[in-house]
Design a protein around this motif. Structure first.
Motif, PDB file in Angstrom:
ATOM      1  N   MET A   1    -111.662 -83.436 -40.426  1.00 25.62           N
ATOM      2  CA  MET A   1    -113.025 -82.925 -40.634  1.00 25.62           C
ATOM      3  C   MET A   1    -113.223 -81.648 -39.839  1.00 25.62           C
ATOM      4  N   SER A   2    -113.856 -80.649 -40.461  1.00 25.84           N
ATOM      5  CA  SER A   2    -114.050 -79.362 -39.818  1.00 25.84           C
ATOM      6  C   SER A   2    -115.165 -79.425 -38.776  1.00 25.84           C
ATOM      7  N   ASP A   3    -115.021 -78.612 -37.739  1.00 23.74           N
ATOM      8  CA  ASP A   3    -116.078 -78.485 -36.742  1.00 23.74           C
ATOM      9  C   ASP A   3    -117.263 -77.714 -37.303  1.00 23.74           C
ATOM     10  N   PHE A   4    -116.948 -76.713 -38.162  1.00 26.25           N
ATOM     11  CA  PHE A   4    -117.993 -75.886 -38.751  1.00 26.25           C
ATOM     12  C   PHE A   4    -117.686 -75.652 -40.225  1.00 26.25           C
ATOM     13  N   ASP A   5    -118.749 -75.459 -40.992  1.00 25.64           N
ATOM     14  CA  ASP A   5    -118.540 -75.060 -42.382  1.00 25.64           C
ATOM     15  C   ASP A   5    -118.053 -73.625 -42.447  1.00 25.64           C
ATOM     16  N   PHE A  27    -125.168 -73.903 -44.196  1.00 26.48           N
ATOM     17  CA  PHE A  27    -123.867 -74.049 -43.558  1.00 26.48           C
ATOM     18  C   PHE A  27    -124.024 -74.322 -42.063  1.00 26.48           C
ATOM     19  N   LYS A  28    -123.215 -75.210 -41.549  1.00 25.20           N
ATOM     20  CA  LYS A  28    -123.086 -75.370 -40.103  1.00 25.20           C
ATOM     21  C   LYS A  28    -122.242 -74.198 -39.626  1.00 25.20           C
ATOM     22  N   THR A  29    -122.853 -73.313 -38.823  1.00 24.98           N
ATOM     23  CA  THR A  29    -122.285 -71.985 -38.582  1.00 24.98           C
ATOM     24  C   THR A  29    -122.054 -71.727 -37.102  1.00 24.98           C
ATOM     25  N   ALA A  30    -120.953 -71.019 -36.810  1.00 25.93           N
ATOM     26  CA  ALA A  30    -120.663 -70.552 -35.453  1.00 25.93           C
ATOM     27  C   ALA A  30    -120.340 -69.068 -35.499  1.00 25.93           C
ATOM     28  N   LEU A  31    -120.737 -68.377 -34.451  1.00 27.59           N
ATOM     29  CA  LEU A  31    -120.449 -66.953 -34.298  1.00 27.59           C
ATOM     30  C   LEU A  31    -119.664 -66.756 -33.012  1.00 27.59           C
ATOM     31  N   VAL A  32    -118.527 -66.080 -33.115  1.00 25.73           N
ATOM     32  CA  VAL A  32    -117.694 -65.812 -31.938  1.00 25.73           C
ATOM     33  C   VAL A  32    -117.855 -64.346 -31.545  1.00 25.73           C
ATOM     34  N   GLU A  33    -118.174 -64.094 -30.284  1.00 22.36           N
ATOM     35  CA  GLU A  33    -118.337 -62.723 -29.793  1.00 22.36           C
ATOM     36  C   GLU A  33    -117.837 -62.637 -28.352  1.00 22.36           C
ATOM     37  N   LYS A  34    -117.016 -61.640 -28.076  1.00 21.09           N
ATOM     38  CA  LYS A  34    -116.446 -61.497 -26.725  1.00 21.09           C
ATOM     39  C   LYS A  34    -117.284 -60.587 -25.825  1.00 21.09           C
ATOM     40  N   ALA A  35    -118.204 -59.818 -26.418  1.00 19.71           N
ATOM     41  CA  ALA A  35    -119.014 -58.885 -25.629  1.00 19.71           C
ATOM     42  C   ALA A  35    -120.490 -59.095 -25.961  1.00 19.71           C
ATOM     43  N   GLU A  36    -121.244 -58.006 -26.106  1.00 23.33           N
ATOM     44  CA  GLU A  36    -122.676 -58.126 -26.348  1.00 23.33           C
ATOM     45  C   GLU A  36    -122.948 -58.392 -27.831  1.00 23.33           C
ATOM     46  N   LEU A  37    -123.920 -59.241 -28.108  1.00 21.10           N
ATOM     47  CA  LEU A  37    -124.353 -59.430 -29.482  1.00 21.10           C
ATOM     48  C   LEU A  37    -124.936 -58.118 -30.020  1.00 21.10           C
ATOM     49  N   LYS A 114    -108.746 -65.970 -32.281  1.00 22.97           N
ATOM     50  CA  LYS A 114    -107.429 -65.751 -32.888  1.00 22.97           C
ATOM     51  C   LYS A 114    -107.190 -66.814 -33.952  1.00 22.97           C
ATOM     52  N   LEU A 115    -106.666 -66.396 -35.082  1.00 20.84           N
ATOM     53  CA  LEU A 115    -106.333 -67.327 -36.156  1.00 20.84           C
ATOM     54  C   LEU A 115    -105.069 -68.092 -35.799  1.00 20.84           C
ATOM     55  N   GLU A 116    -105.184 -69.413 -35.771  1.00 20.32           N
ATOM     56  CA  GLU A 116    -104.025 -70.251 -35.466  1.00 20.32           C
ATOM     57  C   GLU A 116    -103.317 -70.681 -36.753  1.00 20.32           C
ATOM     58  N   ASP A 117    -104.088 -71.032 -37.762  1.00 19.43           N
ATOM     59  CA  ASP A 117    -103.560 -71.272 -39.101  1.00 19.43           C
ATOM     60  C   ASP A 117    -104.695 -70.996 -40.083  1.00 19.43           C
ATOM     61  N   VAL A 118    -104.537 -71.392 -41.323  1.00 23.16           N
ATOM     62  CA  VAL A 118    -105.489 -70.990 -42.363  1.00 23.16           C
ATOM     63  C   VAL A 118    -106.927 -71.376 -42.033  1.00 23.16           C
ATOM     64  N   LYS A 133    -111.970 -76.013 -36.202  1.00 17.69           N
ATOM     65  CA  LYS A 133    -111.666 -76.039 -37.623  1.00 17.69           C
ATOM     66  C   LYS A 133    -112.895 -75.525 -38.406  1.00 17.69           C
ATOM     67  N   ALA A 134    -112.629 -74.738 -39.424  1.00 19.55           N
ATOM     68  CA  ALA A 134    -113.719 -74.227 -40.262  1.00 19.55           C
ATOM     69  C   ALA A 134    -113.223 -74.114 -41.696  1.00 19.55           C
ATOM     70  N   ASP A 135    -114.097 -74.414 -42.633  1.00 18.16           N
ATOM     71  CA  ASP A 135    -113.741 -74.287 -44.046  1.00 18.16           C
ATOM     72  C   ASP A 135    -113.642 -72.831 -44.478  1.00 18.16           C
ATOM     73  N   HIS A 136    -114.434 -71.986 -43.835  1.00 13.68           N
ATOM     74  CA  HIS A 136    -114.435 -70.562 -44.167  1.00 13.68           C
ATOM     75  C   HIS A 136    -114.514 -69.770 -42.862  1.00 13.68           C
ATOM     76  N   ILE A 137    -113.714 -68.709 -42.777  1.00 16.25           N
ATOM     77  CA  ILE A 137    -113.713 -67.840 -41.599  1.00 16.25           C
ATOM     78  C   ILE A 137    -113.914 -66.400 -42.057  1.00 16.25           C
ATOM     79  N   ILE A 138    -114.933 -65.737 -41.502  1.00 15.85           N
ATOM     80  CA  ILE A 138    -115.228 -64.341 -41.835  1.00 15.85           C
ATOM     81  C   ILE A 138    -114.906 -63.474 -40.620  1.00 15.85           C
TER      82      ILE A 138
END
Length: 463
Positions: A1-5, A27-37, A114-118, A133-138
């Motif tokens: 089961m995915s952590d996020f859609d 969608f259950k959504t997450a945003l990854v950012e290393k600096a300022e939004l 970083k992409l680990e797999d699909v 885990k995510a069903d879709h990655i943008i």
């Protein structure tokens, strides 16, 4: 089961918009950012430069206040306050995006992605790595400034855009390398603030993506302001001294050496594709950018790319619009249409401003169109004369058979606010006849848009 859609990598104008739209669609959504939004655009690009350019506009107004009957001592800029206003503006907007993430229930993950797999994305923060885990990655990782092989940004003498936006003192002599949108904005800014500016461009004309008539008008205006413009010119060598640099300018008439206090490098951008794990998944790239289809899909199932990292045009509003299309296509929203890149408006906030949408006259002729071209000079516009900014023009390009608006090109005061009128006209497929019969308010700068349309029909009233 995915952590996020759906997960988005990058919190710029493409990434955060994609996350919001995904959340709106359930969608259950997450945003990854290393600096300022807000990304580079909000924090170190579009927004803070406009705050600085507003200061340059005020400086210009004060210099010419006597024309309107005001006696003002020579204005003195407090550079720290101007830069502080710019940084505060960016900070307020970044905090606003943080609020929007909370409002829409979006999980914000801080760190390097970083992409680990699909369907697996790792996020590393302070040496701690977590996999999701995510069903879709943008991917919306943006881009970074390009360097030249013989010129290295040191942050002291040779500046990138970041240093150029946070100066502690004004350089007396400034060299700007590259006369695209970023280069001409910095050249205009520093000239209005009091620097002696030299602008160098390798191409035959400045703002080379614009219509050739616009380039010529901007170059004429810059030279009238005292900005030294060199086209067909490269910097073949740059020798750094203690607090200055000597540049060898290589042009069609040979080489000359000129000394400057500071140098701004503005020669384009490259996509942020490094260390994302693209190679392991064999993601297709092209000249440093991720390849996608019309709906932002990559060649890997479940992986998408939007914004600057997916190639030109490198504009924030293109990224945001692309984000909406990408997410709605994933969600199965009916009626989603691909982005029309030929309808993305471009705006350059130098003085005078430049704005355009659609084809140039040259590209339209090369595409085989029979044309009707209209032009109207601002010197015949009442509002432009009233505000003492009557240099520039509006140029409209129509297909002679269908009446379709193929392109519009503007140079003059506040044209970046007016170009959207032509953008709407294109979206609604208005013909030159329909635009000609549209009532424009008086007195406005936008009346010049109407007169340009009329001129394409040989019906101009005021010229």
């Amino acid at each position: 089961m995915s952590d996020f859609d759906l997960m988005v990598v990058g919190g710029g104008p493409g990434g955060y918009v994609a996350a919001i739209r995904a959340s709106q669609l359930g969608f259950k959504t997450a945003l990854v950012e290393k600096a300022e939004l807000g990304g580079v655009c909000l924090n170190w690009g579009c927004i803070p430069t406009k705050a600085l350019l507003r200061g340059a506009d005020i400086a210009q107004t004060l210099k010419h206040a006597a024309h309107f009957g005001f006696d003002i001592d020579p204005p003195q800029v407090d550079l720290a306050k101007l830069v502080g206003h710019s940084r505060n503006t960016a900070q307020r907007l970044s905090q606003g995006i943080d609020y929007l993430m909370k409002k829409h229930g979006i999980t914000v993950l801080r760190g390097e992605a970083k992409l680990e797999d699909v369907f697996t994305l790792s996020v590393t923060d302070a040496s701690v790595t977590t996999r999701y885990k995510a069903d879709h990655i943008i991917l919306a990782t943006g881009a970074h400034a390009r360097n030249l092989p013989n010129i290295v940004v040191d942050g002291k003498i040779v500046w990138s855009a970041r240093e150029a936006m946070t100066p502690t003192e004004l350089p007396e002599r400034l060299l700007v390398i590259g006369a695209g949108a970023i280069g001409v904005e910095f050249a205009s800014l520093y000239s209005d603030l009091g620097s002696q500016v030299t602008l160098v461009e390798a191409a035959p004309r400045i703002v080379p993506v614009e219509d050739s008539e616009v380039s010529a008008e901007l170059q004429k205006s810059f030279r009238q302001r005292g900005i030294e413009v060199h086209t067909n010119t490269t910097v073949s060598d740059l020798e750094l001294h203690g607090n200055s640099a000597t540049a060898t300018l290589q042009g069609t008439q040979g080489a000359q050496q000129v000394t400057f206090d500071r140098v701004i490098l503005a020669v384009g951008i490259s996509g942020n594709i490094q260390n994302l794990g693209l190679e392991a998944l064999a993601v297709d790239t092209d000249r440093g950018f991720i390849s996608t289809d019309a709906y932002s899909k990559t060649n890997v199932v479940g992986l998408y790319a939007i914004g600057d990292v997916a190639g030109p045009p490198w504009l924030a509003h293109k990224a945001s619009h692309e984000a909406i299309i990408c997410v709605e296509k994933i969600a199965g929203v009916s009626g989603v249409k691909p982005l029309r890149k030929d309808r993305v408006p471009g705006c350059t906030y130098c003085r005078p401003q430049v704005a355009s949408v659609g084809m140039t006259e040259q590209s339209a002729r090369e595409a085989g169109h029979d044309l009707k071209v209209g032009r109207f000079n601002l010197s015949a516009n009442g509002k432009a004369l009233a505000i003492d900014e009557a240099s520039g023009f509006v140029k409209t390009i129509f297909d002679a058979q269908s009446g379709e608006l193929l392109g519009a090109h503007m140079i003059g005061p506040e044209v970046t606010e007016q170009i959207q009128g032509f953008g709407i006209a294109q979206q609604l497929e208005a013909t030159e006849q329909e635009l000609a019969h549209t009532i424009f308010a008086h007195p406005t700068l936008s009346e010049s848009m109407h007169e340009s349309v009329l001129d394409s029909l040989n019906l101009a009233i005021h010229q």
